[in-house]
Design a protein around this motif. Structure first.
Motif, PDB file in Angstrom:
ATOM      1  N   LEU A  35       0.833  -1.082   0.233  1.00 40.26           N
ATOM      2  CA  LEU A  35       0.129   0.008   0.078  1.00 40.26           C
ATOM      3  C   LEU A  35       0.730   1.414  -0.045  1.00 40.26           C
ATOM      4  N   THR A  36       0.417   2.248  -0.465  1.00 44.81           N
ATOM      5  CA  THR A  36       0.933   3.531  -0.638  1.00 44.81           C
ATOM      6  C   THR A  36       1.079   4.126   0.869  1.00 44.81           C
ATOM      7  N   PRO A  37       1.864   5.210   1.306  1.00 47.22           N
ATOM      8  CA  PRO A  37       1.712   5.675   2.748  1.00 47.22           C
ATOM      9  C   PRO A  37       0.324   6.096   3.048  1.00 47.22           C
ATOM     10  N   HIS A  38      -0.249   6.969   2.010  1.00 49.93           N
ATOM     11  CA  HIS A  38      -1.572   7.549   2.264  1.00 49.93           C
ATOM     12  C   HIS A  38      -2.488   6.192   2.567  1.00 49.93           C
ATOM     13  N   GLU A  39      -2.604   5.263   1.811  1.00 49.43           N
ATOM     14  CA  GLU A  39      -3.330   4.022   2.003  1.00 49.43           C
ATOM     15  C   GLU A  39      -3.167   3.391   3.242  1.00 49.43           C
ATOM     16  N   LYS A  40      -1.786   3.127   3.788  1.00 56.05           N
ATOM     17  CA  LYS A  40      -1.772   2.659   4.979  1.00 56.05           C
ATOM     18  C   LYS A  40      -2.271   3.271   6.162  1.00 56.05           C
ATOM     19  N   GLN A  41      -2.224   4.594   6.132  1.00 50.72           N
ATOM     20  CA  GLN A  41      -2.913   5.590   7.084  1.00 50.72           C
ATOM     21  C   GLN A  41      -4.350   5.641   7.066  1.00 50.72           C
ATOM     22  N   LEU A  42      -4.910   5.367   5.870  1.00 47.60           N
ATOM     23  CA  LEU A  42      -6.402   5.401   5.772  1.00 47.60           C
ATOM     24  C   LEU A  42      -6.826   3.818   6.258  1.00 47.60           C
ATOM     25  N   PHE A  43      -6.009   3.012   5.780  1.00 42.75           N
ATOM     26  CA  PHE A  43      -6.457   1.470   6.333  1.00 42.75           C
ATOM     27  C   PHE A  43      -6.343   1.345   7.942  1.00 42.75           C
ATOM     28  N   PHE A  44      -5.272   2.243   8.549  1.00 35.85           N
ATOM     29  CA  PHE A  44      -5.317   1.989   9.878  1.00 35.85           C
ATOM     30  C   PHE A  44      -6.538   2.754  10.506  1.00 35.85           C
ATOM     31  N   VAL A  45      -6.894   3.840   9.935  1.00 33.62           N
ATOM     32  CA  VAL A  45      -8.030   4.590  10.512  1.00 33.62           C
ATOM     33  C   VAL A  45      -9.407   3.855  10.384  1.00 33.62           C
ATOM     34  N   ALA A  46      -9.554   3.312   9.017  1.00 29.18           N
ATOM     35  CA  ALA A  46     -10.600   2.277   8.964  1.00 29.18           C
ATOM     36  C   ALA A  46     -10.842   1.254   9.919  1.00 29.18           C
TER      37      ALA A  46
END
Length: 324
Positions: free
Chosen positions: A263-274
């Motif tokens: 995952l991209t850094p943005h998608e990693k952060q979004l996945f963590f919040v999700a």
């Protein structure tokens, strides 16, 4: 016919006025002298009265003149005092008028300044409105550019996977990493040719850490999905003995190994919040697919593609309002 008066007789004359001789004339003169004295005394008395009256009138006139002079002096004094007051009042009026003129000039200057400031504020408001409009346009463009960048980043790693928590090897080389990938595919019963692997690299980590992440880039997405599907099948079939370091034969200790798409850094952060959102709001599923983050309430509910954190905040607020 007129008649002449009758002549008087000697007897009648003798009866009316007695006759006097020449010897009686001195006596008559002496008898007449007292009457002359009386006349003179009365005349003198009248003259004295006149003199006294004229003396009194002259005194009254002097008193009246003094009174008039006093009144004139008082009036002059009052007039001088009044003139002095009027002069002072006139001076104060002039000073007030001068101050008023200065204040009026100051007010005119202030009014001009206020009008200038008002014009400047109006111009500034117009500029702010224009800048705000430009800012909104730029935000939309920035959001569009970010979406394009995220899309490019996803495309750049769409054929890559990550093997997390892989034990480190001393003086590790590319050949050892390719050998590691072959061991993993062999454990998962995946027929993978070396030509299907474009690159393998280990992520840098701290020296005290014994494990780190290994990224594998394939030549196509089919190979990527085939390997990911085989990992799911292996863990499902071996729920007690999931994929670990001992399974692939690189360490005797059973260090769990996790394989997922990169995952991209943005998608990693979004996945963590999700994942946090799904846990707090009783969502049964939260996963990634082709670089996208998805959540699902239960097996019968439709899945939702999470694009940003604001979307999760709105969903959380909607859930809290519906619960009330």
């Amino acid at each position: 016919m007129l008649r002449s008066p009758a002549k008087e007789t000697s007897t009648s004359k003798s009866n009316t006025s007695p006759s006097r001789s020449d010897s009686d004339i001195p006596k008559l003169c002496k008898q007449s002298q007292p009457s002359h004295n009386i006349t003179d005394n009365s005349t003198k008395g009248r003259n004295a009265k006149r003199r006294r009256a004229s003396g009194e009138s002259s005194a009254d006139s002097n008193n009246l003149s003094d009174f008039k002079n006093e009144i004139k002096d008082m009036i002059k004094e009052m007039m001088c005092d009044q003139n002095s007051r009027l002069d002072t009042f006139e001076r104060y009026i002039k000073e007030i008028k001068c101050h008023y003129t200065k204040i009026q000039d100051t007010n005119n200057t202030i009014e001009k300044s206020m009008n200038y400031m008002s014009d400047q504020l109006t111009s500034l408001e117009a500029n702010i409105a224009s800048l705000d409009k430009e800012r909104k346009t730029m935000l939309l463009q920035l959001s569009s550019l970010q979406d394009k960048i995220y899309s490019l980043e996803r495309d750049a790693i769409k054929t890559s996977i990550e093997i997390r928590n892989v034990p480190k090897q001393p003086h590790e080389t590319k050949d050892q990493l390719f050998l590691l990938v072959q061991k993993v595919t062999k454990a998962l019963s995946v027929d993978l040719q070396s030509t299907e692997i474009r690159d393998v690299q280990r992520h840098p980590s701290k020296k005290e850490q014994k494990t780190s992440t290994v990224t594998i880039e394939f030549c196509n997405t089919l190979t990527k999905h085939r390997l990911l599907d085989s990992v799911k099948d292996f863990n499902r079939q071996n729920s007690t003995e999931k994929l670990s370091s001992s399974t692939i034969g690189i360490d005797s200790q059973k260090t769990p190994i996790y394989i997922a798409e990169k995952l991209t850094p943005h998608e990693k952060q979004l996945f963590f919040v999700a994942r946090k959102f799904a846990k707090a709001n009783q969502y049964a599923y939260c996963w990634t697919s082709n670089g996208r983050v998805l959540i699902r309430k239960d097996s019968t509910s439709p899945y939702v593609v999470v694009k940003n954190e604001s979307q999760l905040e709105n969903m959380s607020n909607a859930n809290s309002n519906s619960s009330k």
